[in-house]
Design a protein around this motif. Structure first.
Motif, PDB file in Angstrom:
ATOM      1  N   VAL A   1       0.659  -1.102  -0.058  1.00 26.73           N
ATOM      2  CA  VAL A   1      -0.015  -0.074   0.131  1.00 26.73           C
ATOM      3  C   VAL A   1       0.913   1.295  -0.212  1.00 26.73           C
ATOM      4  O   VAL A   1       1.697   1.347   1.019  1.00 26.73           O
ATOM      5  CB  VAL A   1      -0.924  -0.109   1.399  1.00 26.73           C
ATOM      6  CG1 VAL A   1      -1.895   1.211   1.287  1.00 26.73           C
ATOM      7  CG2 VAL A   1      -1.802  -1.166   1.235  1.00 26.73           C
ATOM      8  N   LEU A   2       0.950   1.932  -0.915  1.00 25.98           N
ATOM      9  CA  LEU A   2       1.728   3.247  -1.157  1.00 25.98           C
ATOM     10  C   LEU A   2       0.696   4.430  -1.191  1.00 25.98           C
ATOM     11  O   LEU A   2      -0.003   4.641  -1.926  1.00 25.98           O
ATOM     12  CB  LEU A   2       2.292   3.160  -2.312  1.00 25.98           C
ATOM     13  CG  LEU A   2       3.277   1.826  -2.823  1.00 25.98           C
ATOM     14  CD1 LEU A   2       3.757   1.823  -4.454  1.00 25.98           C
ATOM     15  CD2 LEU A   2       4.255   1.657  -1.816  1.00 25.98           C
ATOM     16  N   ASP A   3       1.209   5.199  -0.326  1.00 27.92           N
ATOM     17  CA  ASP A   3       0.382   6.602   0.220  1.00 27.92           C
ATOM     18  C   ASP A   3       1.025   7.694  -0.504  1.00 27.92           C
ATOM     19  O   ASP A   3       2.044   8.171   0.205  1.00 27.92           O
ATOM     20  CB  ASP A   3       0.393   6.854   1.555  1.00 27.92           C
ATOM     21  CG  ASP A   3      -0.827   7.808   1.815  1.00 27.92           C
ATOM     22  OD1 ASP A   3      -1.220   8.407   0.770  1.00 27.92           O
ATOM     23  OD2 ASP A   3      -1.421   7.933   3.046  1.00 27.92           O
ATOM     24  N   GLU A   4       0.929   8.000  -1.786  1.00 30.74           N
ATOM     25  CA  GLU A   4       1.739   9.187  -2.371  1.00 30.74           C
ATOM     26  C   GLU A   4       3.348   8.778  -2.394  1.00 30.74           C
ATOM     27  O   GLU A   4       4.084   9.641  -1.849  1.00 30.74           O
ATOM     28  CB  GLU A   4       1.414  10.508  -2.025  1.00 30.74           C
ATOM     29  CG  GLU A   4      -0.227  10.563  -2.004  1.00 30.74           C
ATOM     30  CD  GLU A   4      -0.526  12.207  -1.793  1.00 30.74           C
ATOM     31  OE1 GLU A   4       0.111  13.167  -1.818  1.00 30.74           O
ATOM     32  OE2 GLU A   4      -1.795  12.310  -1.111  1.00 30.74           O
ATOM     33  N   PRO A   5       3.775   7.834  -2.803  1.00 31.05           N
ATOM     34  CA  PRO A   5       4.997   7.308  -2.683  1.00 31.05           C
ATOM     35  C   PRO A   5       6.223   8.472  -3.276  1.00 31.05           C
ATOM     36  O   PRO A   5       7.087   8.447  -3.065  1.00 31.05           O
ATOM     37  CB  PRO A   5       5.103   6.119  -3.370  1.00 31.05           C
ATOM     38  CG  PRO A   5       4.206   5.844  -4.184  1.00 31.05           C
ATOM     39  CD  PRO A   5       2.992   6.722  -3.691  1.00 31.05           C
ATOM     40  N   THR A   6       5.481   9.024  -4.630  1.00 32.19           N
ATOM     41  CA  THR A   6       6.451  10.010  -5.290  1.00 32.19           C
ATOM     42  C   THR A   6       6.065  11.374  -4.952  1.00 32.19           C
ATOM     43  O   THR A   6       6.905  12.272  -5.425  1.00 32.19           O
ATOM     44  CB  THR A   6       6.135   9.677  -6.841  1.00 32.19           C
ATOM     45  OG1 THR A   6       4.935  10.033  -6.994  1.00 32.19           O
ATOM     46  CG2 THR A   6       6.373   8.130  -7.055  1.00 32.19           C
ATOM     47  N   SER A   7       5.306  11.841  -3.911  1.00 37.20           N
ATOM     48  CA  SER A   7       5.135  13.211  -3.809  1.00 37.20           C
ATOM     49  C   SER A   7       6.270  13.915  -3.362  1.00 37.20           C
ATOM     50  O   SER A   7       6.595  15.216  -3.615  1.00 37.20           O
ATOM     51  CB  SER A   7       3.878  13.412  -2.896  1.00 37.20           C
ATOM     52  OG  SER A   7       4.579  13.060  -1.546  1.00 37.20           O
ATOM     53  N   MET A   8       7.522  13.120  -2.906  1.00 38.86           N
ATOM     54  CA  MET A   8       8.467  13.951  -2.233  1.00 38.86           C
ATOM     55  C   MET A   8       9.694  13.936  -3.393  1.00 38.86           C
ATOM     56  O   MET A   8      10.832  14.286  -2.968  1.00 38.86           O
ATOM     57  CB  MET A   8       9.190  13.528  -1.152  1.00 38.86           C
ATOM     58  CG  MET A   8       7.986  13.413  -0.071  1.00 38.86           C
ATOM     59  SD  MET A   8       7.519  14.796   0.776  1.00 38.86           S
ATOM     60  CE  MET A   8       8.792  14.895   1.999  1.00 38.86           C
TER      61      MET A   8
END
Lengths: 271, 656
Positions: free
Chosen positions: B176-183
């Motif tokens: 489960v990836l919660d916005e894994p690329t936002s940073m």
């Protein structure tokens, strides 16, 4: 987070391949503790001299740059100066300089100097430990040393984990503090305290955001740890293994000889 | 693949990796439902994208997947086991890998390998097996060789991969990836996405929360939430091509938006959704005709003027003309500008660097070079974007320009001399919302002017002015607590806190980082308006034209206003860094491209950003329009960086 380097100087571990770096953390921890005991057990300048010479030798072998050591100790200089001044003024004896009701005495100067020297050496020795030992190794060493106390109810695993997390987050929080200092300065804040009544003005702009950030991080970290199946020390295994080698045996022998030498020199030529 | 997945999803024989059955959840009895009667499944090897606006329940859903939260009603099943069953809770947690936005908060260990081993230690795995599995997983995420590195020394992308490794080492069946690329920057984002796609091929089920519609498109299926309810569940492509997102606070994927700008809204036919599809569509001869007969009416409020601009002069001028009309209050048009050589003629430098180098931790093994021999002139009234890959020296350059970092070597001069005039330079750091510390928004915005002795009505006027400059209503937001606001709102409060000083030079480090795309666009628009408004009002002030109150004009507050009326500083100057080249193309006049602490290229943004090869060499992802144009045969000299430039280039190319 590709922020530039920190402006806050701290005694940070410098990786290296020296024999001192290579020692088992337990050896270095015991040595540092032993050094502290010896420092306050020896009598006279000569004994302390032997200890100081040994420490200088260890530092030379470790190859710690003097400038770096100095920068990491500079924030503590204030402590040493304060100790010296208090001692110089508060010891009864033959007055050298008189300032109103207070006077600096000969005995005070001598005692103050001796105490300050020992305190300084204590700081240098602990800096030597942290500059040459990876934080992880240090925690492992402490957990191992506390291990026997587990039987009497000391939560050695939890203490070690707390230390690990603290070590893990100190650089992060320092960076955040550094960014906060710059950010609040950019807003025109004067963060140096000259007037004690304005202490809050200087401190709150840093403390409040830092608390908010830390609590948020702590909360997220707890969730992440739970998600990774953390439920305390029970049933846990350890990834790291501490191994003492021939170097550690050698170092231990050298240390014992060194401390005994310092103590006897102190006895023989004790002033 | 999609069809196969859906069969598995509706599967009767195979147990799905994750199954929500009529799940509802509320945080408190007096609060509305955060999730309302959700039903869906994620099959093995399937990638399900989860999208929705702020507060739609995405993060709640993520926390229900491994029993961090228990459903109020209904059931969550992982590999057929209920998360409400306490006996299987730890088994479930070892099967579900959860990854959040900020990798920093998920790294427990004090070194890379210690962190990866953390989950294994918790499960009581033997040391030999741990060594094997840690080495394996580090190899998979590409961190071999970094075993003993301390996590804070890793780059953002590396940290995210480390957090991923810590989760993957437990061999989860569901990720489960919660916005894994936002940073992450564009390169890091692609790296993580490719990696996730690779995992699904090995049978791992993935539920990925994302704000980026281009990323959502990579998924097999898509679940859209609207205030806790299911708004869409089906093939990811159809969500966009059938415009199922209409009515939700979500946009089209970037390529689809660009396609609509260039080709007009396709009726009936399947619109291009990805870069490849757009290139295909534009390669067809018909497309050019379309572009001509149907000029874009969408997304360009000034298309009339843009049209006019398009008919006149060489390309660079036209682009410049268009940029002018995209800026409200665009007084810039009146300025004499000799864009041909890349310098705005006749404008004074605000800050100049000559041969500037910055070195960190000098004389230790941690010595690191931040900047090397940098020559740079920032001209008054310009908007300069500093771009470059992670650790290329962007933050260092910005802090040097703002006077917060001293160069180790070289000469630095502001227009006022060796030091900037007090209050003339403002700097906004990355994630500035972290610096808020007062009880109310109003008080926080008032901090900086107060420290400069502004009080009473003048202070009120300043706060009101600064808040309206960032689009926050004083009556509504003034009395609220900053920490109760959304991230985008908090960021704007922090920005207002600096704008309240009205610095002539405003330096912003990644102002859009971590914001969702709509909030990000909004922020950039505000900055554009602010810079342009300054040009107008300051010039008016310089001419002594009292009473000429343009939008964004600074309120007069007697003694507190600095000696600017004499024209010492005319226009507002902006320097910002960004990872997003499309954003840079929108806002900046000039671009400074950094690579390993050196200036690789500098010039008008259209020139630098259209050079696809140059940007890619520096580890950046060029603007979408530039990439598309390049693939259609455009050269850097064609200066295509935006939709309008692409249209124009297509038209020019058409006759030949």
């Amino acid at each position: 987070m590709s922020g530039p380097g920190l402006t806050i100087p701290i005694g940070q571990f410098i990786p290296g391949g020296s024999p001192v770096h290579g020692l088992d953390p337990r050896t270095k921890l015991v040595a540092t503790l032993g050094f502290a005991v010896a420092l306050f057990a020896v009598e006279g300048w000569a004994g302390v001299g032997v200890l100081a010479a040994g420490l200088a030798g260890a530092l030379a072998v470790a190859g710690v740059p003097a400038g770096y050591l100095w920068r990491s100790l500079r924030p503590l200089l204030f402590l040493l100066v304060l100790t010296f001044v208090i001692q110089a003024f508060s010891f009864p004896g033959e007055p050298v300089v008189a300032l109103g009701p207070f006077s600096i005495t000969r005995e005070g100067l001598s005692r103050g100097g001796f105490l300050t020297l020992r305190l300084g050496l204590l700081l240098v020795s602990s800096a030597t430990l942290t500059l040459t030992t990876a934080p992880v190794a240090l925690t492992d060493g402490i957990e191992w040393l506390l291990g026997p106390l587990r039987r009497v109810g000391v939560p050695s695993h939890e203490i070690a984990l707390m230390m690990t997390i603290a070590l893990r987050f100190i650089p992060t929080l320092l960076r955040e503090l550094d960014d906060l200092i710059k950010a609040q300065k950019a807003r025109g804040a004067d963060l140096s305290v000259r007037d004690p009544r304005r202490l809050a003005d200087a401190v709150l702009p840093l403390v409040v955001p830092l608390f908010v950030l830390s609590f948020r991080r702590a909360d997220d970290l707890a969730v992440a740890m739970t998600s990774r199946c953390y439920r305390g020390a029970v049933g846990r295994t350890r990834y790291r293994e501490l191994r003492a080698g021939a170097g550690d045996v050698l170092a231990s022998v050298a240390l014992v000889v060194w401390f005994v030498a310092a103590l006897s020199v102190g006895r023989l030529w004790g002033v | 693949m999609t069809i196969a997945q859906e069969t598995v999803g509706a599967g009767t024989l195979v147990v799905p990796a994750l199954c929500f059955r009529g799940v509802s959840f509320r945080y408190r009895d007096d609060r509305p439902l955060a999730l309302d009667g959700l039903d869906f499944e994620v099959g093995r090897g399937e990638l399900l994208a989860l999208v929705g606006g702020n507060g739609s329940g995405k993060s709640t859903l993520a926390r229900l997947c491994n029993g961090l939260l228990a459903p109020g009603s209904g059931e969550v099943l992982v590999d057929g086991r209920s998360t409400s069953d306490l006996d299987s809770l730890w088994d479930i947690r070892s099967r579900v890998g959860l990854l959040f936005q900020d990798p920093e908060d998920q790294i427990v260990g004090a070194s890379v390998e210690d962190d990866v081993a953390f989950g294994l230690e918790n499960l009581g795995v033997t040391r030999e097996e741990m060594r094997r599995r840690v080495a394996e997983v580090l190899e998979v995420v590409g961190l071999t060789g970094e075993e003993s590195t301390e996590p804070h020394l890793l780059s953002g992308g590396q940290k995210q991969r480390l957090a991923l490794a810590g989760v993957l080492v437990l061999e989860p069946t569901l990720l489960v990836l919660d916005e894994p690329t936002s940073m992450l920057d564009a390169a890091g984002r692609e790296e993580v996405l490719d990696f996730v796609r690779g995992l699904t091929r090995r049978g791992v089920a993935v539920l990925m929360i994302t704000q980026h519609m281009g990323e959502a498109l990579v998924a097999d299926r898509l679940l859209a939430l609207d205030r806790g309810r299911r708004a869409y569940l089906g093939v990811a492509r159809h969500f966009f091509s059938r415009r199922a997102f209409a009515g939700l606070p979500l946009g089209a994927p970037p390529a689809m938006a660009l396609a609509e700008e260039v080709l007009g809204e396709a009726d009936g036919a399947e619109p291009p959704l990805t870069e490849d599809e757009l290139v295909d569509a534009l390669s067809r001869p018909l497309a050019v005709g379309d572009a001509r007969s149907a000029p874009p009416a969408t997304g360009d409020p000034m298309s009339g003027e843009a049209e006019k601009a398009r008919d006149a002069g060489p390309p660079a001028d036209r682009l410049e003309a268009q940029r002018k009309c995209l800026r409200p209050g665009g007084e810039r048009g009146a300025e004499p500008d000799g864009e041909s050589n890349g310098e705005r003629g006749g404008e004074r430098p605000v800050v100049t660097l000559r041969g500037v180098s910055v070195v960190y931790n000098r004389g230790t093994s941690l010595e690191r070079r931040g900047l090397e021999d940098v020559d740079l002139v920032i001209s008054e009234g310009s908007i300069t974007a500093v771009v470059g890959a992670t650790a290329s020296g962007k933050s260092t350059l910005l802090q040097t320009l703002a006077g917060l970092l001293k160069p180790t070597a070289g000469v630095r001069e502001w227009s006022g001399g060796a030091r900037p005039m007090a209050g003339e330079v403002g700097m906004v750091f990355q994630r500035p919302e972290a610096q808020l510390f007062k009880g109310t928004v109003w008080e926080d915005v008032a901090v900086a002017p107060r420290l400069r002795g502004v009080e009473g009505r003048a202070l009120e006027a300043r706060v009101q002015w600064a808040m309206s400059a960032v689009g926050l209503d004083v009556q509504e937001f003034g009395p609220r607590a900053p920490h109760g606001l959304s991230m985008g709102e908090r960021r704007r409060v922090a920005l207002a806190g600096i704008m309240s000083l009205d610095p002539g030079l405003l330096v912003l480090d990644e102002p859009g980082a971590g914001l969702d795309p709509p909030a990000r666009r909004h922020l950039m628009e505000l900055l554009g308006v602010w810079a342009a408004g300054g040009a107008a009002s300051r010039r008016a002030a310089a001419r002594g034209a009292k009473g000429a109150r343009a939008e964004g004009e600074m309120p007069e507050d007697g003694g507190a206003s600095r000696a600017r009326a004499d024209g010492a500083f005319g226009a507002r100057t902006l320097v910002l860094s960004s990872h997003d080249m499309d954003e840079v193309a929108e806002i900046a006049d000039r671009v400074v491209l950094l690579r390993q602490g050196r200036i690789e290229a500098t010039g008008p943004s259209a020139h630098v950003l259209s050079d696809v090869d140059l940007l890619e060499r520096a580890g950046l992802r060029p603007p979408l329009a530039a990439r598309v144009a390049r693939r259609l045969g455009a050269r850097p000299a064609d200066a295509v960086v935006e939709g309008s430039g692409l249209i124009e280039w297509l038209e020019r190319r058409a006759p030949s």
